[in-house]
Design a protein around this motif. Structure first.
Motif, PDB file in Angstrom:
ATOM      1  N   GLY A  56      31.811  45.780  39.921  1.00  9.84           N
ATOM      2  CA  GLY A  56      30.507  45.458  39.345  1.00  9.84           C
ATOM      3  C   GLY A  56      29.348  45.845  40.245  1.00  9.84           C
ATOM      4  N   TYR A  57      29.660  46.482  41.393  1.00  9.88           N
ATOM      5  CA  TYR A  57      28.627  46.862  42.361  1.00  9.88           C
ATOM      6  C   TYR A  57      28.784  48.340  42.742  1.00  9.88           C
ATOM      7  N   PRO A  58      28.695  49.236  41.766  1.00 12.98           N
ATOM      8  CA  PRO A  58      28.988  50.653  42.020  1.00 12.98           C
ATOM      9  C   PRO A  58      28.023  51.346  42.977  1.00 12.98           C
ATOM     10  N   THR A  59      26.825  50.807  43.162  1.00 20.54           N
ATOM     11  CA  THR A  59      25.859  51.455  44.060  1.00 20.54           C
ATOM     12  C   THR A  59      25.794  50.776  45.423  1.00 20.54           C
ATOM     13  N   CYS A  60      26.629  49.767  45.647  1.00 26.77           N
ATOM     14  CA  CYS A  60      26.620  49.054  46.927  1.00 26.77           C
ATOM     15  C   CYS A  60      27.496  49.777  47.948  1.00 26.77           C
ATOM     16  N   ALA A  61      27.406  49.313  49.194  1.00 22.03           N
ATOM     17  CA  ALA A  61      28.258  49.836  50.254  1.00 22.03           C
ATOM     18  C   ALA A  61      29.720  49.673  49.848  1.00 22.03           C
ATOM     19  N   TRP A  62      30.583  50.546  50.379  1.00 21.75           N
ATOM     20  CA  TRP A  62      31.970  50.574  49.905  1.00 21.75           C
ATOM     21  C   TRP A  62      32.715  49.280  50.178  1.00 21.75           C
ATOM     22  N   GLU A  63      32.389  48.581  51.315  1.00 14.94           N
ATOM     23  CA  GLU A  63      33.128  47.349  51.609  1.00 14.94           C
ATOM     24  C   GLU A  63      32.733  46.228  50.649  1.00 14.94           C
ATOM     25  N   VAL A  64      31.505  46.287  50.089  1.00 11.86           N
ATOM     26  CA  VAL A  64      31.096  45.333  49.056  1.00 11.86           C
ATOM     27  C   VAL A  64      31.912  45.584  47.787  1.00 11.86           C
ATOM     28  N   GLN A  65      32.055  46.840  47.441  1.00 12.88           N
ATOM     29  CA  GLN A  65      32.881  47.193  46.280  1.00 12.88           C
ATOM     30  C   GLN A  65      34.329  46.756  46.487  1.00 12.88           C
ATOM     31  N   LEU A  66      34.839  46.958  47.708  1.00 16.48           N
ATOM     32  CA  LEU A  66      36.218  46.572  48.003  1.00 16.48           C
ATOM     33  C   LEU A  66      36.402  45.062  47.891  1.00 16.48           C
ATOM     34  N   GLY A  67      35.457  44.298  48.438  1.00 16.45           N
ATOM     35  CA  GLY A  67      35.538  42.841  48.338  1.00 16.45           C
ATOM     36  C   GLY A  67      35.517  42.370  46.894  1.00 16.45           C
ATOM     37  N   ASP A  68      34.692  43.019  46.071  1.00 17.13           N
ATOM     38  CA  ASP A  68      34.612  42.690  44.650  1.00 17.13           C
ATOM     39  C   ASP A  68      35.923  43.010  43.945  1.00 17.13           C
ATOM     40  N   ARG A  69      36.499  44.151  44.259  1.00 14.86           N
ATOM     41  CA  ARG A  69      37.768  44.540  43.641  1.00 14.86           C
ATOM     42  C   ARG A  69      38.880  43.563  44.008  1.00 14.86           C
ATOM     43  N   MET A  70      38.883  43.119  45.273  1.00 14.43           N
ATOM     44  CA  MET A  70      39.898  42.163  45.707  1.00 14.43           C
ATOM     45  C   MET A  70      39.819  40.879  44.886  1.00 14.43           C
ATOM     46  N   LEU A  71      38.612  40.374  44.693  1.00 14.87           N
ATOM     47  CA  LEU A  71      38.434  39.136  43.939  1.00 14.87           C
ATOM     48  C   LEU A  71      38.828  39.321  42.482  1.00 14.87           C
ATOM     49  N   LYS A  72      38.464  40.451  41.906  1.00 20.22           N
ATOM     50  CA  LYS A  72      38.792  40.692  40.501  1.00 20.22           C
ATOM     51  C   LYS A  72      40.299  40.788  40.273  1.00 20.22           C
ATOM     52  N   LYS A  73      41.015  41.195  41.308  1.00 16.52           N
ATOM     53  CA  LYS A  73      42.470  41.303  41.203  1.00 16.52           C
ATOM     54  C   LYS A  73      43.158  39.977  41.503  1.00 16.52           C
ATOM     55  N   GLY A  74      42.375  38.949  41.831  1.00 15.97           N
ATOM     56  CA  GLY A  74      42.941  37.624  42.058  1.00 15.97           C
ATOM     57  C   GLY A  74      43.207  37.277  43.504  1.00 15.97           C
ATOM     58  N   PHE A  75      42.821  38.151  44.435  1.00 13.50           N
ATOM     59  CA  PHE A  75      42.971  37.853  45.849  1.00 13.50           C
ATOM     60  C   PHE A  75      41.788  37.008  46.331  1.00 13.50           C
ATOM     61  N   VAL A  76      41.910  36.458  47.542  1.00  8.24           N
ATOM     62  CA  VAL A  76      40.879  35.567  48.095  1.00  8.24           C
ATOM     63  C   VAL A  76      40.344  36.163  49.388  1.00  8.24           C
ATOM     64  N   ASN A  77      39.033  36.293  49.490  1.00 13.77           N
ATOM     65  CA  ASN A  77      38.410  36.762  50.731  1.00 13.77           C
ATOM     66  C   ASN A  77      38.178  35.573  51.650  1.00 13.77           C
ATOM     67  N   TYR A  78      38.557  35.733  52.928  1.00 12.17           N
ATOM     68  CA  TYR A  78      38.514  34.620  53.874  1.00 12.17           C
ATOM     69  C   TYR A  78      37.638  34.933  55.084  1.00 12.17           C
ATOM     70  N   TYR A  79      37.206  33.847  55.707  1.00  8.47           N
ATOM     71  CA  TYR A  79      36.517  33.900  56.998  1.00  8.47           C
ATOM     72  C   TYR A  79      37.256  32.969  57.941  1.00  8.47           C
ATOM     73  N   ILE A  80      37.555  33.449  59.174  1.00  3.50           N
ATOM     74  CA  ILE A  80      38.122  32.560  60.182  1.00  3.50           C
ATOM     75  C   ILE A  80      37.245  32.620  61.433  1.00  3.50           C
ATOM     76  N   PRO A  81      37.061  31.495  62.107  1.00  2.00           N
ATOM     77  CA  PRO A  81      36.115  31.415  63.234  1.00  2.00           C
ATOM     78  C   PRO A  81      36.672  31.963  64.547  1.00  2.00           C
ATOM     79  N   GLU A  82      37.259  33.142  64.509  1.00  2.00           N
ATOM     80  CA  GLU A  82      37.751  33.822  65.707  1.00  2.00           C
ATOM     81  C   GLU A  82      36.598  34.651  66.270  1.00  2.00           C
ATOM     82  N   ARG A  83      36.217  34.401  67.526  1.00  2.00           N
ATOM     83  CA  ARG A  83      35.000  35.015  68.075  1.00  2.00           C
ATOM     84  C   ARG A  83      35.163  36.493  68.421  1.00  2.00           C
TER      85      ARG A  83
END
Length: 303
Positions: A164-191
């Protein structure tokens, strides 16, 4: 199945000194892990073409402005091993003063932002999540563009998914595709430390330097520091052979008014630097890294 655990893609976008030291911290973080490294100079090829050539189980995409801790990649691998549902995974980034970077977690561009794009007002950008201090692990819409990790097998599943973000940076598109496929994007507090360029010393009217390292290293660095920063009022050392690293954050040292601190690497491990910078109360301190395993590599961290 490939024996390679990690495929790492590094996009060179910083000064030569930062690039070289970033690769050194990467190589150390890969110790004991079967890996391959691909270094990109600018936009020489598309991210999709690069990924299709990689063979690792997990893919790390990072910019050369990121300095990694010794156990960062191992921690990320353990996390993905235990969470097969993971799409993209990001980490906790600190700036050159040891302050948490809000763009460590991001949200997708708003509908308003995308509408402006259609009207010719530039590419819509993901927005930093400014709430919270980034100390807790959890779900996020998007990790930082500076470093993230994902499974190559998941890439094969999502690369043809319409975004849904065809004009955005590629990693934004990748994150969107991951969510649409049912995967979960995570953040971990590793410095990790994110610096875009190496600068000079503090702009204070009374610059004062503390060197943290072993006694022999301190004596080695003092003349180098004096040559690079002759305006320093005085230069002191904190001998790790006699004192604990974190004890350098003491009232006595704070009252001496040190404006600059130099870490001698590898006397001071990268993860020790990150913790020290984050715990230091004075957030205007200018930090330097002296690598005494190379030809006097000196990096000044700039936010």
């Amino acid at each position: 199945m490939s024996d390679i655990k990690l495929s790492v893609v590094v996009s060179n976008q910083s000064s030569s000194a930062v690039n070289a030291f970033s690769l050194k911290t990467l190589e150390t973080a890969l110790t004991g892990l079967e890996s391959e490294i691909r270094v990109l100079e600018g936009n020489e090829v598309s991210p999709e073409d690069v990924i299709n050539e990689l063979t690792g189980e997990y893919i790390v995409w990072m910019k050369s402005c990121v300095l990694l801790g010794e156990d960062t990649l191992r921690t990320l691998c353990f996390f993905l091993d235990e969470h097969p549902e993971t799409g993209l995974t990001g980490i906790r980034l600190l700036d050159g003063h040891g302050v948490y970077r809000p763009e460590s977690k991001r949200s997708f561009p708003s509908s308003w932002n995308r509408m402006l794009n259609k009207l010719g007002s530039g590419r819509p950008e993901a927005k930093p999540v400014t709430t919270g201090s980034g100390e807790k692990e959890g779900k996020t819409e998007l990790p930082s563009a500076c470093i993230f990790l994902f499974r190559r097998a998941h890439w094969e599943q999502v690369k043809e998914v319409e975004t849904g973000y065809p004009t955005c940076a590629w990693e934004v598109q990748l994150g969107d595709r991951m969510l649409k496929k049912g995967f979960v994007n995570y953040y971990i507090p590793e410095r990790a430390l994110c610096i875009h360029k190496s600068g000079s010393h503090s702009k204070s009217k009374h610059p004062r330097l503390l060197i943290i390292g072993r006694e022999a290293s301190i004596e080695q660095v003092k003349p180098v520091a004096s040559g690079r920063m002759p305006e320093m009022e005085y230069i002191n050392g904190w001998n790790l052979g006699e004192h604990r690293m974190m004890d350098a954050i003491c009232r006595k040292n704070q009252m001496k008014g040190f404006t600059d601190i130099t870490f001698v690497y590898p006397d001071v491990r990268m993860e020790q630097m990150f913790l020290f910078m984050e715990k230091m109360p004075e957030k205007k301190t200018t930090y330097h890294i002296y690598d005494n395993t190379s030809d006097e590599t000196w990096i000044t961290t700039i936010p």
